[in-house]
Enzyme design. Sequence first.
Site, PDB file in Angstrom:
ATOM      1  N   HIS A  82       0.688  -1.063   0.037  1.00  0.00           N
ATOM      2  CA  HIS A  82       0.430  -0.467  -0.043  1.00  0.00           C
ATOM      3  C   HIS A  82       0.529   0.939   0.305  1.00  0.00           C
ATOM      4  CE1 HIS A  82      -3.769   2.654   0.699  1.00  0.00           C
ATOM      5  NE2 HIS A  82      -3.261   2.877   1.659  1.00  0.00           N
ATOM      6  N   ASP A 161     -15.096   3.497   8.463  1.00  0.00           N
ATOM      7  CA  ASP A 161     -13.849   4.353   7.752  1.00  0.00           C
ATOM      8  C   ASP A 161     -14.173   4.655   6.528  1.00  0.00           C
ATOM      9  OD1 ASP A 161     -11.688   4.765   7.030  1.00  0.00           O
ATOM     10  OD2 ASP A 161     -11.923   4.195   5.033  1.00  0.00           O
ATOM     11  N   ARG A 168     -14.255  12.778   8.004  1.00  0.00           N
ATOM     12  CA  ARG A 168     -12.721  14.005   8.642  1.00  0.00           C
ATOM     13  C   ARG A 168     -12.475  15.062   7.558  1.00  0.00           C
ATOM     14  NH1 ARG A 168      -9.147   9.246   8.336  1.00  0.00           N
ATOM     15  NH2 ARG A 168      -7.924  10.909   8.836  1.00  0.00           N
ATOM     16  N   SER A 183      -6.711   4.086   9.203  1.00  0.00           N
ATOM     17  CA  SER A 183      -7.963   3.992   8.574  1.00  0.00           C
ATOM     18  C   SER A 183      -7.002   3.423   7.146  1.00  0.00           C
ATOM     19  CB  SER A 183      -7.942   5.753   7.718  1.00  0.00           C
ATOM     20  OG  SER A 183      -8.567   5.456   6.738  1.00  0.00           O
ATOM     21  N   LYS A 187      -8.676  -0.501   5.870  1.00  0.00           N
ATOM     22  CA  LYS A 187      -8.914  -1.531   4.575  1.00  0.00           C
ATOM     23  C   LYS A 187      -8.124  -2.790   4.564  1.00  0.00           C
ATOM     24  CE  LYS A 187      -8.852   3.008   3.486  1.00  0.00           C
ATOM     25  NZ  LYS A 187      -8.596   4.298   3.319  1.00  0.00           N
TER      26      LYS A 187
HETATM   27  N1  URA Z   1      -5.948   6.954   2.804  1.00  0.00           N
HETATM   28  C1  URA Z   1      -6.717   6.949   4.092  1.00  0.00           C
HETATM   29  O1  URA Z   1      -6.944   5.854   3.284  1.00  0.00           O
HETATM   30  N2  URA Z   1      -7.317   7.213   4.677  1.00  0.00           N
HETATM   31  C2  URA Z   1      -6.103   8.390   5.773  1.00  0.00           C
HETATM   32  O2  URA Z   1      -6.675   9.003   6.856  1.00  0.00           O
HETATM   33  C3  URA Z   1      -5.405   9.291   4.831  1.00  0.00           C
HETATM   34  C4  URA Z   1      -5.163   8.501   3.449  1.00  0.00           C
END
Ligand code: URA
Length: 441
Positions: A82, A161, A168, A183, A187
């Site tokens: 990622h 999320d 946010r 976050s 995932k």
């Molecule tokens: N990418 C994400 O998936 N979440 C965040 O909070 C910041 C960047």
Amino acid sequence: MRMYDIIMKKRNGEELTTEEINFFVEEYTSGRIPDYQVSALMMAIYFQKMNKRETAELTKAMVESGEIIDLSPIEGIKVDKHSTGGVGDTTTLILGPIVAAAGAPVAKMSGRGLGHTGGTIDKLESFKGFSVDMSIEKFIENVNKTKIAIGGQTANLAPADKKLYALRDVTATVDNISLIAGSIMSKKIASGADAIVLDVKTGSGAFMKDEDSAFELAKEMVDIGTSVGRNTIGVITDMDQPLGYAIGNALEVIEAIDTLKGEGPADLTELCLTLGSHMLVLGERAESAKEAKKILEDIIASGKGLEKLKELVKSQGGDPAYVDDVSLFGKARIIEPVVASKAGFVKGIKADDMGRAALVLGAGRETKDSEIDLTVGIVIHKKIGDFVKAGESIATIYANDAEKQKTATEMVLEAYEITNEEIEAKQLIKGIVTKSGIERF
Ligand code: URA
Ligand code: CA
């Protein structure tokens, strides 16, 4: 339990219990707590922070808010990669094939681009016919057969999320390390990876502008991964300029093909070899990062990586002939240079502004439903440390609209910072974070 009390507790700097964290995540996901109360809590967390225990509990609660993909029918250790977001970041298109060619299963769920960063799926759709629409069964079958498949994020992964991130985003509470770490990791964990390699960007084009915060974010994510039994490594890398030369969908695919032929940009090649070697180590395909790097270099030199890309494209309905004949991707109608007005050394190239210039050309989506133009984008010719003569071309714009080409040209000139002093080239890999500690290079 009342949301009011949870907000007040955090506002006063106290630690939240597991029950309190589970309560607000579950109740918010199912729509029983309003946005304004959760906004207040996010702001309280922003100022008072969360400790490691709270961050891990928040992540777990978000994972459990939706589906958890079971990749156990895939043989071998599934290692996912990622990146915390970059501009012109084509690594997946290179890493996927070389890691798969080394025998490690690559079961990748990717996204489409939104705003100024591109998405892997959009890039792959530059191959005529390529599709990520397939059942989970077909996805698993493809990985078992060819070691690689790229799917869309169709499953209901970490819906908590999704809601929290959107909230946010409009309440100025994105850039808190615990919230970002939770976050991203929620995932990754929900998408079923056994082990995770994180590319944590730092610099003008990244969330984390300074290096110390990038290391801190990486440490937080590695600790979360470790706490749920997923071997996790963070590599801290520079994003003070776009990666490689190309920004734009087909242009980046062509750059990935060049890199798989061993003819790609030095920084992109180095990043792929570094991230890929950690993937092979976590996937138990090599004893050390050094040995893994040699394996990957051989895969590029022998053309096996390029063959694997063709296999991937073919297995998902795309035309693999494009790999051998890149003219099939088509070309933008207007191809014009961006000319430097003064001489000097390149000090910085604001990566997010370059991304926005590509967006203006039509390479990215303004909104979720905008159509993108796969042929447009920017190819830069000068990177940090390079000397530029007055009148020299620093970049080439690929456009299908003269107005947009003009605007993008101005934006590229603005994004380049050129100075009189000599500037050293940037160090790409800043360090690595593992469960046993932090190493800075
Ligand atoms: N990418 C994400 O998936 N979440 C965040 O909070 C910041 C960047
Ligand atoms: Ca690039």
